[in-house]
Design a protein around this motif. Structure first.
Motif, PDB file in Angstrom:
ATOM      1  N   LYS A 267      -5.195  20.480  -1.086  1.00  0.00           N
ATOM      2  CA  LYS A 267      -5.052  21.705  -1.872  1.00  0.00           C
ATOM      3  C   LYS A 267      -4.087  21.568  -3.046  1.00  0.00           C
ATOM      4  CE  LYS A 267      -6.154  24.744   2.031  1.00  0.00           C
ATOM      5  NZ  LYS A 267      -7.386  25.307   1.437  1.00  0.00           N
ATOM      6  N   LEU A 268      -3.048  20.719  -2.882  1.00  0.00           N
ATOM      7  CA  LEU A 268      -2.002  20.658  -3.891  1.00  0.00           C
ATOM      8  C   LEU A 268      -1.790  19.273  -4.482  1.00  0.00           C
ATOM      9  CD1 LEU A 268       0.680  22.885  -2.093  1.00  0.00           C
ATOM     10  CD2 LEU A 268      -0.977  23.590  -3.851  1.00  0.00           C
ATOM     11  N   GLY A 269      -2.413  18.260  -3.888  1.00  0.00           N
ATOM     12  CA  GLY A 269      -2.223  16.913  -4.396  1.00  0.00           C
ATOM     13  C   GLY A 269      -0.923  16.260  -3.963  1.00  0.00           C
ATOM     14  N   ALA A 270      -0.233  16.847  -2.982  1.00  0.00           N
ATOM     15  CA  ALA A 270       1.027  16.280  -2.509  1.00  0.00           C
ATOM     16  C   ALA A 270       0.772  14.967  -1.781  1.00  0.00           C
ATOM     17  CB  ALA A 270       1.717  17.266  -1.573  1.00  0.00           C
ATOM     18  N   LYS A 271       1.671  13.995  -1.961  1.00  0.00           N
ATOM     19  CA  LYS A 271       1.537  12.723  -1.268  1.00  0.00           C
ATOM     20  C   LYS A 271       2.027  12.850   0.166  1.00  0.00           C
ATOM     21  CE  LYS A 271       1.725   9.534  -5.172  1.00  0.00           C
ATOM     22  NZ  LYS A 271       2.412   8.352  -5.763  1.00  0.00           N
ATOM     23  N   THR A 272       1.231  12.326   1.097  1.00  0.00           N
ATOM     24  CA  THR A 272       1.621  12.320   2.500  1.00  0.00           C
ATOM     25  C   THR A 272       2.407  11.053   2.801  1.00  0.00           C
ATOM     26  OG1 THR A 272      -0.472  11.288   3.108  1.00  0.00           O
ATOM     27  CG2 THR A 272      -0.379  13.696   3.181  1.00  0.00           C
ATOM     28  N   ALA A 273       3.400  11.167   3.676  1.00  0.00           N
ATOM     29  CA  ALA A 273       4.257  10.024   3.973  1.00  0.00           C
ATOM     30  C   ALA A 273       4.569   9.960   5.455  1.00  0.00           C
ATOM     31  CB  ALA A 273       5.556  10.119   3.172  1.00  0.00           C
ATOM     32  N   VAL A 274       4.289   8.798   6.062  1.00  0.00           N
ATOM     33  CA  VAL A 274       4.500   8.557   7.486  1.00  0.00           C
ATOM     34  C   VAL A 274       5.008   7.127   7.648  1.00  0.00           C
ATOM     35  CG1 VAL A 274       3.434   8.642   9.789  1.00  0.00           C
ATOM     36  CG2 VAL A 274       2.513  10.053   7.951  1.00  0.00           C
ATOM     37  N   SER A 275       5.756   6.876   8.703  1.00  0.00           N
ATOM     38  CA  SER A 275       6.261   5.532   8.955  1.00  0.00           C
ATOM     39  C   SER A 275       5.135   4.512   9.057  1.00  0.00           C
ATOM     40  CB  SER A 275       7.079   5.508  10.254  1.00  0.00           C
ATOM     41  OG  SER A 275       7.298   4.187  10.699  1.00  0.00           O
ATOM     42  N   THR A 276       5.421   3.303   8.612  1.00  0.00           N
ATOM     43  CA  THR A 276       4.452   2.215   8.730  1.00  0.00           C
ATOM     44  C   THR A 276       4.077   1.936  10.179  1.00  0.00           C
ATOM     45  OG1 THR A 276       6.203   0.548   8.853  1.00  0.00           O
ATOM     46  CG2 THR A 276       5.337   1.057   6.680  1.00  0.00           C
ATOM     47  N   LEU A 277       4.939   2.315  11.117  1.00  0.00           N
ATOM     48  CA  LEU A 277       4.713   2.011  12.530  1.00  0.00           C
ATOM     49  C   LEU A 277       3.956   3.109  13.260  1.00  0.00           C
ATOM     50  CD1 LEU A 277       8.203   0.476  13.404  1.00  0.00           C
ATOM     51  CD2 LEU A 277       6.096  -0.708  12.770  1.00  0.00           C
ATOM     52  N   CYS A 278       3.527   4.132  12.537  1.00  0.00           N
ATOM     53  CA  CYS A 278       2.839   5.249  13.192  1.00  0.00           C
ATOM     54  C   CYS A 278       1.332   5.062  13.271  1.00  0.00           C
ATOM     55  CB  CYS A 278       3.160   6.556  12.473  1.00  0.00           C
ATOM     56  SG  CYS A 278       4.810   7.212  12.833  1.00  0.00           S
ATOM     57  N   GLY A 279       0.786   4.124  12.523  1.00  0.00           N
ATOM     58  CA  GLY A 279      -0.651   3.907  12.574  1.00  0.00           C
ATOM     59  C   GLY A 279      -1.455   4.961  11.848  1.00  0.00           C
ATOM     60  N   ALA A 280      -0.826   5.674  10.906  1.00  0.00           N
ATOM     61  CA  ALA A 280      -1.536   6.703  10.133  1.00  0.00           C
ATOM     62  C   ALA A 280      -1.968   6.092   8.809  1.00  0.00           C
ATOM     63  CB  ALA A 280      -0.638   7.916   9.916  1.00  0.00           C
ATOM     64  N   GLU A 281      -3.058   5.323   8.844  1.00  0.00           N
ATOM     65  CA  GLU A 281      -3.406   4.509   7.686  1.00  0.00           C
ATOM     66  C   GLU A 281      -3.914   5.303   6.498  1.00  0.00           C
ATOM     67  OE1 GLU A 281      -7.035   3.605  10.455  1.00  0.00           O
ATOM     68  OE2 GLU A 281      -4.964   4.222  10.711  1.00  0.00           O
ATOM     69  N   THR A 282      -4.246   6.590   6.664  1.00  0.00           N
ATOM     70  CA  THR A 282      -4.710   7.375   5.521  1.00  0.00           C
ATOM     71  C   THR A 282      -3.557   8.037   4.772  1.00  0.00           C
ATOM     72  OG1 THR A 282      -5.060   9.348   6.880  1.00  0.00           O
ATOM     73  CG2 THR A 282      -6.920   7.846   6.626  1.00  0.00           C
ATOM     74  N   ALA A 283      -2.318   7.885   5.254  1.00  0.00           N
ATOM     75  CA  ALA A 283      -1.175   8.452   4.539  1.00  0.00           C
ATOM     76  C   ALA A 283      -0.977   7.721   3.223  1.00  0.00           C
ATOM     77  CB  ALA A 283       0.083   8.359   5.398  1.00  0.00           C
ATOM     78  N   ASP A 284      -0.530   8.443   2.208  1.00  0.00           N
ATOM     79  CA  ASP A 284      -0.338   7.848   0.887  1.00  0.00           C
ATOM     80  C   ASP A 284       0.826   6.866   0.865  1.00  0.00           C
ATOM     81  OD1 ASP A 284      -2.324   9.436  -0.723  1.00  0.00           O
ATOM     82  OD2 ASP A 284      -1.111  11.063   0.086  1.00  0.00           O
ATOM     83  N   ILE A 285       1.887   7.204   1.568  1.00  0.00           N
ATOM     84  CA  ILE A 285       3.083   6.373   1.571  1.00  0.00           C
ATOM     85  C   ILE A 285       3.402   5.971   2.999  1.00  0.00           C
ATOM     86  CG2 ILE A 285       5.561   6.266   1.041  1.00  0.00           C
ATOM     87  CD1 ILE A 285       5.066   8.401  -1.114  1.00  0.00           C
TER      88      ILE A 285
END
Length: 361
Positions: free
Chosen positions: A72-90
């Motif tokens: 909705k807003l174009g905000a970048k998503t950010a999650v730790s590299t160790l979380c396995g959330a590969e679709t996060a932007d950062i």
């Protein structure tokens, strides 16, 4: 400065809004999907532009709003590299800096223990601790790869070394409390104050807490930034294999691939023909339904850790396991997960089902 502490009464979750009042750039920490309209309204009323949606970890008790905020807003998503959330932007690493305008800086502090990828966020005189440190408590360590020993080290060596007057804003509180500080938790937290590491581990190993109510739904969704099954597949296709964001997930995948064993489709077919390998499809349901390798077990990567114990074919950790996804990225991450869980021979099929179809269809 602009700071807001928001609360979800259904899951006792705190969400935090931080913004630079000059540039109007903002970040949300641990947003909850059921409050998406509230966030949009709040941001609009304050004239803010959401730059980042930050996650302290992959949550088991609620579904994040980060994916919706990106849409909705174009905000970048950010999650730790160790979380396995590969679709996060950062993909966040320890010490990562998030800048809002020219004046506000949020620093990521790796605080593993509740989960391997747990992060805390330090901003000015306060630290948002997620599920690592609570007011008078801490997050549990009995699922999602948690470790009481790691959590003790994270709290005592990373958080308790902050200035004593640093404000502590937790990810949850179940008694109506909003904020503490480092010296308060050092001296009065019943799980930590005066406790040795061994005593802390003993406490954590005997909590006997019930399974989180939403874990089977929340964890898989949160590994895709809270998106539903159709939306998450679109996100995977957009981000595999050409990803160009800071600390991009492709870098993580390439790093993981150096730690696992990949086989090409011909070798995979040979192993399957021999019959002494368990084949696991780690894609999403719609992908599996559209076509899969004969007799492959269907276990999406987002729920892999939670489905293993109920899957008889995976009871023997000495038996070889062959994993595949669409292109070989998700299966590589899943292979690393199984290795970490003690499986002796784990193989990822390079090229994934796309390569398999080209070779054998």
């Amino acid at each position: 400065m602009l700071f807001r502490q928001l609360f979800d009464k259904d899951t006792w979750t705190y969400t935090y809004l931080i913004a630079d009042e000059i540039s109007k750039e903002a970040a949300l920490i641990d947003p909850v999907n059921t409050h998406i309209d509230d966030y949009l309204s709040l941001l609009d009323s304050l004239g803010l532009t959401l730059k980042f949606s930050l996650e302290t970890h992959v949550h088991a008790d609620h579904i994040t709003a980060s994916g919706l905020l990106r849409q909705k807003l174009g905000a970048k998503t950010a999650v730790s590299t160790l979380c396995g959330a590969e679709t996060a932007d950062i993909q966040i690493v320890d010490g990562y800096i998030f800048e809002l305008g020219d004046t506000e800086v949020i620093k990521a502090i790796a605080t593993p223990g509740h989960t391997p990828g747990s992060m805390s966020f330090l901003w000015r005189d306060r630290v948002m601790t997620g599920d690592s440190l609570f007011i008078g408590g801490c997050g549990r360590t009995d699922f999602q790869g948690g470790s009481a020993a790691d959590l003790y080290d994270s709290i005592t060596q990373r958080l308790f070394t902050l200035p004593d007057d640093t404000l502590v804003y937790p990810g949850h509180d179940y008694k109506g409390r909003w904020v503490s500080n480092i010296i308060q938790e050092k001296t009065t937290n019943p799980r930590l104050a005066g406790k040795t590491k061994e005593e802390f581990i003993e406490i954590m190993n005997n909590l006997n807490l019930p399974k989180p109510r939403l874990i089977d739904e929340a964890v898989p969704a949160n590994r895709y930034c809270g998106l539903d099954e159709n939306e998450r597949q679109d996100a995977v296709e957009r981000r595999e294999p050409n990803q160009q964001t800071i600390a991009e997930p492709s870098e993580l995948v390439e790093k993981v691939k150096q730690q696992i064993t990949e086989v090409d489709v011909n070798k995979a077919a040979e192993l399957i023909q021999q019959g002494d390998v368990v084949v696991v499809d780690v894609r999403e349901e719609s992908e599996y339904a559209a076509g899969h390798i004969d007799d492959a077990l269907f276990i999406p990567r987002g729920v892999l850790e939670f489905k293993i114990t109920g899957t008889p074919e995976l009871a023997d950790k000495d038996k070889p396991v062959l994993l595949y996804c669409r292109s070989g990225n998700r299966s590589a991450l899943a292979a690393k997960t199984l290795q970490d869980l003690g499986y002796r021979t784990v193989l990822s099929m390079a090229g994934g089902y796309e390569a398999w179809k080209k070779s054998f269809s």
